[in-house]
Design a protein around this motif. Structure first.
Motif, mmCIF file in Angstrom:
data_model
loop_
_atom_site.group_PDB
_atom_site.id
_atom_site.type_symbol
_atom_site.label_atom_id
_atom_site.label_comp_id
_atom_site.label_asym_id
_atom_site.label_seq_id
_atom_site.Cartn_x
_atom_site.Cartn_y
_atom_site.Cartn_z
ATOM 1 N N ILE A 109 0.823 -1.215 0.000
ATOM 2 C CA ILE A 109 0.000 0.000 0.000
ATOM 3 C C ILE A 109 0.853 1.261 0.000
ATOM 4 O O ILE A 109 0.804 2.056 -0.939
ATOM 5 N N LEU A 110 1.654 1.446 1.041
ATOM 6 C CA LEU A 110 2.393 2.706 1.148
ATOM 7 C C LEU A 110 3.406 2.885 0.017
ATOM 8 O O LEU A 110 3.576 3.996 -0.488
ATOM 9 N N ALA A 111 4.059 1.806 -0.390
ATOM 10 C CA ALA A 111 5.027 1.937 -1.486
ATOM 11 C C ALA A 111 4.347 2.353 -2.783
ATOM 12 O O ALA A 111 4.915 3.112 -3.584
ATOM 13 N N VAL A 112 3.133 1.869 -3.006
ATOM 14 C CA VAL A 112 2.372 2.296 -4.190
ATOM 15 C C VAL A 112 2.069 3.792 -4.108
ATOM 16 O O VAL A 112 2.225 4.537 -5.083
ATOM 17 N N LEU A 113 1.651 4.244 -2.919
ATOM 18 C CA LEU A 113 1.355 5.663 -2.741
ATOM 19 C C LEU A 113 2.615 6.519 -2.896
ATOM 20 O O LEU A 113 2.579 7.577 -3.537
ATOM 21 N N TYR A 114 3.721 6.070 -2.305
ATOM 22 C CA TYR A 114 4.972 6.817 -2.445
ATOM 23 C C TYR A 114 5.383 6.922 -3.910
ATOM 24 O O TYR A 114 5.833 7.977 -4.374
ATOM 25 N N THR A 115 5.237 5.809 -4.634
ATOM 26 C CA THR A 115 5.616 5.796 -6.053
ATOM 27 C C THR A 115 4.737 6.740 -6.859
ATOM 28 O O THR A 115 5.227 7.490 -7.713
ATOM 29 N N ALA A 116 3.443 6.725 -6.587
ATOM 30 C CA ALA A 116 2.537 7.636 -7.293
ATOM 31 C C ALA A 116 2.857 9.085 -6.960
ATOM 32 O O ALA A 116 2.920 9.948 -7.850
ATOM 33 N N HIS A 117 3.064 9.378 -5.683
ATOM 34 C CA HIS A 117 3.332 10.755 -5.251
ATOM 35 C C HIS A 117 4.599 11.301 -5.902
ATOM 36 O O HIS A 117 4.649 12.466 -6.312
ATOM 37 N N ALA A 118 5.631 10.445 -6.013
ATOM 38 C CA ALA A 118 6.904 10.890 -6.574
ATOM 39 C C ALA A 118 6.870 11.035 -8.086
ATOM 40 O O ALA A 118 7.603 11.862 -8.652
ATOM 41 N N THR A 119 6.032 10.249 -8.754
ATOM 42 C CA THR A 119 6.079 10.233 -10.221
ATOM 43 C C THR A 119 5.013 11.074 -10.905
ATOM 44 O O THR A 119 5.193 11.475 -12.067
ATOM 45 N N LEU A 120 3.907 11.360 -10.233
ATOM 46 C CA LEU A 120 2.822 12.077 -10.905
ATOM 47 C C LEU A 120 3.235 13.437 -11.472
ATOM 48 O O LEU A 120 2.796 13.798 -12.574
ATOM 49 N N PRO A 121 4.057 14.227 -10.780
ATOM 50 C CA PRO A 121 4.458 15.505 -11.396
ATOM 51 C C PRO A 121 5.164 15.315 -12.732
ATOM 52 O O PRO A 121 5.011 16.144 -13.642
ATOM 53 N N HIS A 122 5.914 14.226 -12.865
ATOM 54 C CA HIS A 122 6.618 13.957 -14.123
ATOM 55 C C HIS A 122 5.665 13.382 -15.164
ATOM 56 O O HIS A 122 5.757 13.716 -16.358
ATOM 57 N N LEU A 123 4.749 12.524 -14.734
ATOM 58 C CA LEU A 123 3.770 11.967 -15.668
ATOM 59 C C LEU A 123 2.832 13.049 -16.193
ATOM 60 O O LEU A 123 2.382 12.992 -17.345
ATOM 61 N N ARG A 124 2.539 14.029 -15.369
ATOM 62 C CA ARG A 124 1.687 15.133 -15.822
ATOM 63 C C ARG A 124 2.319 15.843 -17.033
ATOM 64 O O ARG A 124 1.622 16.228 -17.979
ATOM 65 N N LYS A 125 3.634 15.993 -17.020
ATOM 66 C CA LYS A 125 4.330 16.685 -18.112
ATOM 67 C C LYS A 125 4.212 15.933 -19.431
ATOM 68 O O LYS A 125 4.220 16.546 -20.503
ATOM 69 N N THR A 126 4.131 14.602 -19.356
ATOM 70 C CA THR A 126 4.088 13.784 -20.567
ATOM 71 C C THR A 126 2.708 13.185 -20.834
ATOM 72 O O THR A 126 2.564 12.398 -21.769
ATOM 73 N N ARG A 127 1.734 13.548 -19.994
ATOM 74 C CA ARG A 127 0.410 12.929 -20.051
ATOM 75 C C ARG A 127 0.573 11.412 -20.010
ATOM 76 O O ARG A 127 0.015 10.669 -20.809
ATOM 77 N N GLY A 128 1.353 10.990 -19.045
ATOM 78 C CA GLY A 128 1.772 9.602 -18.960
ATOM 79 C C GLY A 128 0.789 8.692 -18.261
ATOM 80 O O GLY A 128 -0.370 9.035 -18.017
ATOM 81 N N MET A 129 1.288 7.498 -17.908
ATOM 82 C CA MET A 129 0.413 6.425 -17.454
ATOM 83 C C MET A 129 0.985 5.753 -16.212
ATOM 84 O O MET A 129 2.185 5.519 -16.106
ATOM 85 N N PHE A 130 0.100 5.441 -15.278
ATOM 86 C CA PHE A 130 0.450 4.731 -14.046
ATOM 87 C C PHE A 130 -0.249 3.377 -14.071
ATOM 88 O O PHE A 130 -1.475 3.305 -14.148
#
Length: 223
Positions: A109-130
């Motif tokens: 659970i927490l590792a998934v949240l940490y991964t999302a929190h850290a990567t979303l700003p970068h995915l937003r720039k590329t309209r990327g995918m999680f």
């Protein structure tokens, strides 16, 4: 420009198979796991498209550092596969081990949240995918399964995250397999789903047109 995929739990099983499949499909792959030796071996196999990053994904600072290294090395981030997870040796509630629950909840659970929190700003720039690894156990009620409860969280979170990412053109998919023949089990399961089956599902989800978001892929063994 070649797209970049960050994979957690990348050293064996589903994560390693997905790294190979994504690289064959033309992606750069950042490989995160605790086992540095296995990551280096996999990265050497894949070649220049791979970056090995030894990382405990339950450590938020370590995740942030690994994401920063990925973006610095490859120039951006287009996809994430939050795959790291574990079960417990003592299933059930009454006879379960709370120390095992603690470690599993932090990873599942927490590792998934940490991964999302850290990567979303970068995915937003590329309209990327999680993309995140769920489970059949996250769709069914299983007697006393704390593991299953963590995967119910993952499925719920994935749906909520898909709605959040949709606001800026991003996408989220949960991969929901039944039994997979991985080191998760003490004995091999050669007639069940293979890691490559799950890897193909991840690559399929990543390859959708911008107009399509596959919210869930549910796979079951054919035996």
């Amino acid at each position: 420009m070649t797209k970049t995929l960050l994979i957690t739990g990348a050293s064996t099983g589903i994560g390693a198979a997905t790294a190979r499949a994504a690289a064959r499909a033309g992606w750069n792959v950042a490989l995160l796991a605790r086992s540095e030796d296995k990551l280096e071996t996999l990265a050497d196999e894949i070649g220049d498209a791979a970056l090995a990053l030894a990382c405990d994904v339950t450590d938020r600072d370590a995740v942030n550092e690994a994401v920063a290294k990925t973006v610095d090395h490859f120039g951006g981030l287009d996809g994430v596969f939050a795959n790291a997870g574990k079960g417990v040796d003592n299933p059930g509630v009454e006879n379960g081990d709370p120390a095992e629950w603690h470690d599993m909840i932090h990873l599942n659970i927490l590792a998934v949240l940490y991964t999302a929190h850290a990567t979303l700003p970068h995915l937003r720039k590329t309209r990327g995918m999680f993309v995140v690894t769920g489970s059949k156990a996250g769709r069914d009620h299983m007697k006393g399964s704390i593991y299953g409860a963590t995967k119910w969280f993952v499925h719920g979170f994935a749906g909520n995250l898909a709605e959040e990412m949709r606001e800026w053109g991003g996408r989220c998919t949960v991969i929901s397999p039944g039994m997979v023949d991985t080191p998760f089990f003490d004995e091999g399961k050669p007639t069940k789903l293979q890691p490559e089956d799950i890897a193909d599902a991840v690559v399929f989800a990543l390859g959708q047109r911008d107009t399509s978001c596959v919210r869930e892929i549910h796979l079951m063994p054919n035996d």
